[in-house]
Design a protein around this motif. Structure first.
Motif, PDB file in Angstrom:
ATOM      1  N   ASN A 362      44.325  42.650  21.491  1.00  0.00           N
ATOM      2  CA  ASN A 362      45.142  43.659  20.836  1.00  0.00           C
ATOM      3  C   ASN A 362      45.630  43.215  19.451  1.00  0.00           C
ATOM      4  OD1 ASN A 362      46.307  46.245  20.860  1.00  0.00           O
ATOM      5  ND2 ASN A 362      48.308  45.438  21.502  1.00  0.00           N
ATOM      6  N   TYR A 363      45.292  41.986  19.053  1.00  0.00           N
ATOM      7  CA  TYR A 363      45.716  41.498  17.751  1.00  0.00           C
ATOM      8  C   TYR A 363      44.508  41.211  16.869  1.00  0.00           C
ATOM      9  CZ  TYR A 363      50.525  41.025  19.378  1.00  0.00           C
ATOM     10  OH  TYR A 363      51.788  41.291  19.837  1.00  0.00           O
ATOM     11  N   ASP A 473      44.956  31.511   5.192  1.00  0.00           N
ATOM     12  CA  ASP A 473      43.554  31.504   5.601  1.00  0.00           C
ATOM     13  C   ASP A 473      43.245  32.483   6.723  1.00  0.00           C
ATOM     14  OD1 ASP A 473      42.861  29.632   3.715  1.00  0.00           O
ATOM     15  OD2 ASP A 473      43.244  27.942   5.029  1.00  0.00           O
ATOM     16  N   LYS A 474      44.190  32.722   7.612  1.00  0.00           N
ATOM     17  CA  LYS A 474      43.960  33.694   8.685  1.00  0.00           C
ATOM     18  C   LYS A 474      44.160  35.114   8.192  1.00  0.00           C
ATOM     19  CE  LYS A 474      44.732  31.258  13.037  1.00  0.00           C
ATOM     20  NZ  LYS A 474      45.495  31.253  14.292  1.00  0.00           N
ATOM     21  N   GLY A 475      45.179  35.291   7.358  1.00  0.00           N
ATOM     22  CA  GLY A 475      45.556  36.631   6.947  1.00  0.00           C
ATOM     23  C   GLY A 475      46.795  37.074   7.705  1.00  0.00           C
ATOM     24  N   TYR A 476      47.153  38.328   7.548  1.00  0.00           N
ATOM     25  CA  TYR A 476      48.317  38.888   8.233  1.00  0.00           C
ATOM     26  C   TYR A 476      47.904  39.402   9.611  1.00  0.00           C
ATOM     27  CZ  TYR A 476      50.805  38.757   3.776  1.00  0.00           C
ATOM     28  OH  TYR A 476      51.388  38.354   2.617  1.00  0.00           O
ATOM     29  N   VAL A 477      48.699  39.042  10.635  1.00  0.00           N
ATOM     30  CA  VAL A 477      48.382  39.478  11.989  1.00  0.00           C
ATOM     31  C   VAL A 477      48.912  40.898  12.206  1.00  0.00           C
ATOM     32  CG1 VAL A 477      50.495  38.479  12.978  1.00  0.00           C
ATOM     33  CG2 VAL A 477      48.472  38.855  14.439  1.00  0.00           C
ATOM     34  N   VAL A 478      48.077  41.735  12.806  1.00  0.00           N
ATOM     35  CA  VAL A 478      48.433  43.134  13.061  1.00  0.00           C
ATOM     36  C   VAL A 478      48.194  43.446  14.533  1.00  0.00           C
ATOM     37  CG1 VAL A 478      48.014  45.549  12.433  1.00  0.00           C
ATOM     38  CG2 VAL A 478      47.714  43.751  10.708  1.00  0.00           C
ATOM     39  N   LYS A 479      49.112  44.200  15.120  1.00  0.00           N
ATOM     40  CA  LYS A 479      48.958  44.634  16.508  1.00  0.00           C
ATOM     41  C   LYS A 479      48.255  45.988  16.523  1.00  0.00           C
ATOM     42  CE  LYS A 479      51.611  44.776  20.802  1.00  0.00           C
ATOM     43  NZ  LYS A 479      52.969  44.690  21.406  1.00  0.00           N
ATOM     44  N   TYR A 480      47.157  46.074  17.274  1.00  0.00           N
ATOM     45  CA  TYR A 480      46.320  47.275  17.247  1.00  0.00           C
ATOM     46  C   TYR A 480      47.020  48.459  17.911  1.00  0.00           C
ATOM     47  CZ  TYR A 480      42.173  50.212  17.684  1.00  0.00           C
ATOM     48  OH  TYR A 480      41.265  51.245  17.605  1.00  0.00           O
ATOM     49  N   GLU A 481      47.508  48.259  19.092  1.00  0.00           N
ATOM     50  CA  GLU A 481      48.217  49.325  19.805  1.00  0.00           C
ATOM     51  C   GLU A 481      49.651  48.884  20.028  1.00  0.00           C
ATOM     52  OE1 GLU A 481      46.146  50.101  23.414  1.00  0.00           O
ATOM     53  OE2 GLU A 481      44.453  51.080  22.430  1.00  0.00           O
ATOM     54  N   ILE A 482      50.590  49.679  19.545  1.00  0.00           N
ATOM     55  CA  ILE A 482      51.995  49.331  19.727  1.00  0.00           C
ATOM     56  C   ILE A 482      52.614  50.300  20.734  1.00  0.00           C
ATOM     57  CG2 ILE A 482      52.216  48.351  17.430  1.00  0.00           C
ATOM     58  CD1 ILE A 482      53.590  50.879  16.516  1.00  0.00           C
ATOM     59  N   ALA A 498      44.956  49.285   8.385  1.00  0.00           N
ATOM     60  CA  ALA A 498      44.519  48.096   9.114  1.00  0.00           C
ATOM     61  C   ALA A 498      43.916  48.489  10.455  1.00  0.00           C
ATOM     62  CB  ALA A 498      45.686  47.144   9.310  1.00  0.00           C
ATOM     63  N   ARG A 499      44.576  49.386  11.166  1.00  0.00           N
ATOM     64  CA  ARG A 499      44.059  49.807  12.483  1.00  0.00           C
ATOM     65  C   ARG A 499      42.768  50.619  12.336  1.00  0.00           C
ATOM     66  NH1 ARG A 499      49.883  50.726  13.172  1.00  0.00           N
ATOM     67  NH2 ARG A 499      50.668  48.894  14.286  1.00  0.00           N
ATOM     68  N   GLU A 500      42.669  51.360  11.249  1.00  0.00           N
ATOM     69  CA  GLU A 500      41.433  52.097  10.989  1.00  0.00           C
ATOM     70  C   GLU A 500      40.278  51.111  10.765  1.00  0.00           C
ATOM     71  OE1 GLU A 500      39.212  55.651  10.497  1.00  0.00           O
ATOM     72  OE2 GLU A 500      41.268  55.319  11.204  1.00  0.00           O
ATOM     73  N   MET A 501      40.562  50.024  10.061  1.00  0.00           N
ATOM     74  CA  MET A 501      39.558  48.976   9.867  1.00  0.00           C
ATOM     75  C   MET A 501      39.140  48.373  11.212  1.00  0.00           C
ATOM     76  SD  MET A 501      41.257  46.988   6.618  1.00  0.00           S
ATOM     77  CE  MET A 501      40.134  45.616   6.707  1.00  0.00           C
ATOM     78  N   ARG A 502      40.130  48.041  12.006  1.00  0.00           N
ATOM     79  CA  ARG A 502      39.850  47.423  13.323  1.00  0.00           C
ATOM     80  C   ARG A 502      38.980  48.325  14.185  1.00  0.00           C
ATOM     81  NH1 ARG A 502      38.542  46.131  17.614  1.00  0.00           N
ATOM     82  NH2 ARG A 502      39.646  44.932  19.220  1.00  0.00           N
ATOM     83  N   LYS A 503      39.183  49.614  14.048  1.00  0.00           N
ATOM     84  CA  LYS A 503      38.459  50.579  14.881  1.00  0.00           C
ATOM     85  C   LYS A 503      37.035  50.804  14.397  1.00  0.00           C
ATOM     86  CE  LYS A 503      38.800  55.355  16.563  1.00  0.00           C
ATOM     87  NZ  LYS A 503      39.619  56.608  16.532  1.00  0.00           N
ATOM     88  N   ASN A 504      36.826  50.817  13.080  1.00  0.00           N
ATOM     89  CA  ASN A 504      35.553  51.285  12.540  1.00  0.00           C
ATOM     90  C   ASN A 504      34.733  50.243  11.778  1.00  0.00           C
ATOM     91  OD1 ASN A 504      35.875  54.116  13.349  1.00  0.00           O
ATOM     92  ND2 ASN A 504      37.518  54.170  11.827  1.00  0.00           N
ATOM     93  N   LEU A 505      35.334  49.123  11.410  1.00  0.00           N
ATOM     94  CA  LEU A 505      34.623  48.134  10.603  1.00  0.00           C
ATOM     95  C   LEU A 505      34.343  46.863  11.385  1.00  0.00           C
ATOM     96  CD1 LEU A 505      36.469  48.349   7.147  1.00  0.00           C
ATOM     97  CD2 LEU A 505      34.453  49.614   7.913  1.00  0.00           C
ATOM     98  N   ALA A 506      33.388  46.112  10.905  1.00  0.00           N
ATOM     99  CA  ALA A 506      33.100  44.794  11.460  1.00  0.00           C
ATOM    100  C   ALA A 506      33.877  43.751  10.667  1.00  0.00           C
ATOM    101  CB  ALA A 506      31.603  44.501  11.391  1.00  0.00           C
ATOM    102  N   SER A 527      39.682  40.326   8.496  1.00  0.00           N
ATOM    103  CA  SER A 527      39.441  38.885   8.497  1.00  0.00           C
ATOM    104  C   SER A 527      38.903  38.362   9.828  1.00  0.00           C
ATOM    105  CB  SER A 527      40.734  38.149   8.138  1.00  0.00           C
ATOM    106  OG  SER A 527      40.565  36.763   8.218  1.00  0.00           O
ATOM    107  N   SER A 528      39.562  38.697  10.930  1.00  0.00           N
ATOM    108  CA  SER A 528      39.080  38.230  12.239  1.00  0.00           C
ATOM    109  C   SER A 528      39.720  39.044  13.349  1.00  0.00           C
ATOM    110  CB  SER A 528      39.376  36.739  12.443  1.00  0.00           C
ATOM    111  OG  SER A 528      40.765  36.498  12.526  1.00  0.00           O
ATOM    112  N   VAL A 529      39.046  39.055  14.506  1.00  0.00           N
ATOM    113  CA  VAL A 529      39.537  39.746  15.702  1.00  0.00           C
ATOM    114  C   VAL A 529      39.387  38.788  16.878  1.00  0.00           C
ATOM    115  CG1 VAL A 529      39.318  41.733  17.223  1.00  0.00           C
ATOM    116  CG2 VAL A 529      38.807  41.975  14.773  1.00  0.00           C
TER     117      VAL A 529
END
Length: 595
Positions: A362-363, A473-482, A498-506, A527-529
């Motif tokens: 979820n992060y 180096d990691k970037g900012y951590v984002v929670k996908y579903e809150i 950010a969540r749109e990126m997580r959903k649709n991008l690699a 950056s990473s999942v």
């Protein structure tokens, strides 16, 4: 990690070698300045040298006697006044006693290093000497800058605020990307064989316009007069153990005067701070004055650093110890996070926990480049929001109007690429131009996450203005579903993108459109999942980094062991020698706080 005593000694040793501090010596108080405040007696240091076959050979090293004079103490206190004033405010007795202890301790550490160097247990060569040479020239440059400002002040002209435009990242508007390890290794390899010399562009009196060259020459003339005055009548140079150095200095003064007469004052700079001693292969007539005034302290500082490195290098950590730490922490986290998901949430967001187990996926992490609104644009946006006709609108329409206004402002943002940590104002760019450049660099790398991360980091240093993005180096951590009622960490537009990126991008791809918030325009990158489950011991902590989880877990074990090794050395050698071989003569300096 440097231990406290090394930090203290090293800091003071480095600052105890300036040239423009007050001189406490005069012919009127010569006898007072010659009083001994402490002495480190001569003693023997014993050790064992191992040959290539592992056979031990005992050795002994006899240290020279070291006398610390009242003049040494006063110059030391004067040069470190700013560092000492806050710690010893209202306690002059504590200040002087502390400084005497530091001077004694520095000599004791240097003795240990000299014994190791003498018996080839510690390397001392061109690399170490080059550090001293470059630091010597830094002292010369700073002194010349002060002298030039004195001259300009006398003329009623504007003073110079810095030596040149080549400032370090610590003093620039934006950080400068650190050198890659490979580049640093190449530099280190070069310093093993090449003797460092100052770049010709820094030589005073040969660069710039006629006024600048004239100012340089006048400052250099005053510099020569200054160092002669610091040497003249210095009783310490008349001591028997310093006769060799006194002879060298006398000859150097003659060589300087001859050089000025034959080649001009411009010819002195590349000679004056040559680090001739203890380079046995140097036949130069120059460098001994600067060795006495500053180089000896810099040499001592370098030896203190070498001692710390020597102690740390003798510490080892076994793989099994790190593996056990990994296994223990992993099991603890798996048990805790599976039982209580909020514990995992806390670990992911506090930024200080090394997470080995991901309870879910979820992060994720994003990086961004912020192209900010100007102060005027920010003020205009605030005024727009506070307009009565905007504030009275329905929430949905109000939001749309503000978004439209921000987008209109964004079209007028002026961006500047960074060169050496500063805006290159000769190359103004629009947001669209920056975005086009970012896309041209990143699009071909979408399938190579490691290289993509590295290149996006380069682009951050080139365009970004958000302090938190540099070196992240990691970037900012984002929670996908809150969860319902859970507060948002970031500006809503940033979080939504950010969540749109997580959903649709690699991972490794840049968001298609710039994202506009109250801060300005954000160019965002996935950056990473982290995937659900455990990370491996040798997994990289960041996509393009060199650090592994093994490295992270080894560090506290190594630090604890280094602390223990230092404590053992401090107790059995440093403190023992301090108590056994040093003497203080408080009566000879008690007047400094009793007056």
């Amino acid at each position: 990690m440097l231990k406290r005593i090394f930090v203290v000694i090293l800091t003071f040793a480095l600052t105890a070698c300036m040239l423009l501090g007050c001189s406490f010596f005069s012919h009127d108080n010569e006898r007072d300045m010659q009083q001994e405040v402490a002495v480190v007696q001569s003693y023997r240091i014993a050790g064992t040298v191992l040959d290539d076959d592992g056979n031990g050979k005992d050795y002994e090293y006899t240290t020279p006697e070291k006398i610390i004079y009242k003049r040494d103490l006063l110059e030391y206190v004067n040069n470190n006044a700013s560092s000492l004033s806050s710690s010893f405010s209202g306690d002059p007795e504590g200040l002087y006693k502390y400084c005497v202890r530091m001077l004694i301790t520095a000599e004791l550490v240097t003795n240990e290093v000299d014994a190791l160097i003498e018996n080839e247990q510690m390397e001392w060569g061109v690399i170490q000497q080059n550090v001293i040479r470059s630091n010597l020239y830094s002292i010369v440059d700073n002194t010349l800058l002060s002298l030039k400002n004195n001259i300009l002040d006398e003329r009623g002209q504007q003073q110079i605020t810095s030596i040149d435009e080549d400032t370090s990242s610590a003093s620039t508007t934006y950080p400068v990307k650190p050198e890659a390890e490979g580049d640093a290794d190449d530099d280190a390899e070069n310093t093993e064989t090449e003797i460092w010399t100052p770049d010709r562009v820094s030589w005073p009196g040969i660069n710039g316009n006629s006024d600048e060259r004239s100012l340089d020459r006048e400052a250099m003339t005053r510099f020569i007069a200054l160092i002669k005055s610091r040497i003249d009548g210095d009783f310490r140079l008349d001591k028997p153990d310093r006769k060799w150095l006194k002879d060298k200095i006398d000859n150097e003064i003659k060589a300087i005067d001859k050089l000025i007469d034959t080649q001009g004052i411009e010819a002195v700079y590349p000679k004056i701070a040559e680090y001739s001693y203890p380079m046995s292969d140097s036949n130069s007539e120059f460098g001994y004055i600067m060795y006495y005034l500053s180089g000896e302290s810099l040499e001592r500082s370098q030896k203190i650093t070498a001692m710390q490195t020597y102690l740390n290098d003798r510490v080892s950590v076994k793989y099994d110890e790190v593996a056990q730490s990994y296994s223990t922490l992993l099991n603890e986290q798996r048990s805790a996070y599976d039982a209580d998901i909020s514990a995992y949430d806390t670990a992911m967001t506090d930024g200080s926990t090394t997470v080995l187990y991901h309870a879910n996926n979820n992060y994720f992490y994003v990086k961004h480049i912020l192209l900010p609104f100007s102060d005027e644009q920010t003020a205009a946006l605030t005024a727009f929001k506070n307009r009565a006709d905007i504030k009275n609108l329905h929430e949905k329409e109000q939001k749309a109007r503000i978004e439209d206004y921000r987008a209109w402002l964004a079209d007028s943002i002026v961006c500047y690429p960074h060169v050496d940590g500063e805006n290159d104002t000769t190359r103004p760019m629009s947001v669209d131009q920056v975005l086009a450049h970012v896309r041209s660099v990143m699009t071909p790398l979408a399938s190579n996450v490691t290289l993509a991360n590295e290149k996006f980091n380069d682009l951050i240093y080139l365009y970004n203005t958000d302090p938190g993005a540099f070196g992240n180096d990691k970037g900012y951590v984002v929670k996908y579903e809150i969860a319902d009622g859970e507060s948002e960490t970031y500006m809503q537009e940033f979080a939504d993108a950010a969540r749109e990126m997580r959903k649709n991008l690699a991972v490794g791809q840049v968001y298609g459109e710039p994202v506009i918030t109250d801060y300005g325009v954000h160019i965002m990158y996935l950056s990473s999942v982290p995937q659900k489950g455990a990370v491996a011991l040798y997994d990289k902590t960041t996509p393009n980094g060199e650090q592994t989880y093994y490295d992270v877990l080894e560090e506290p074990i190594r630090t604890a062991r280094e602390n223990a090794a230092f404590a053992d050395w401090q107790s059995n050698i440093l403190i023992y020698n301090y108590n056994k071989y040093s003497k203080q003569y408080e009566d000879n300096f008690s007047d400094l706080w009793e007056a």
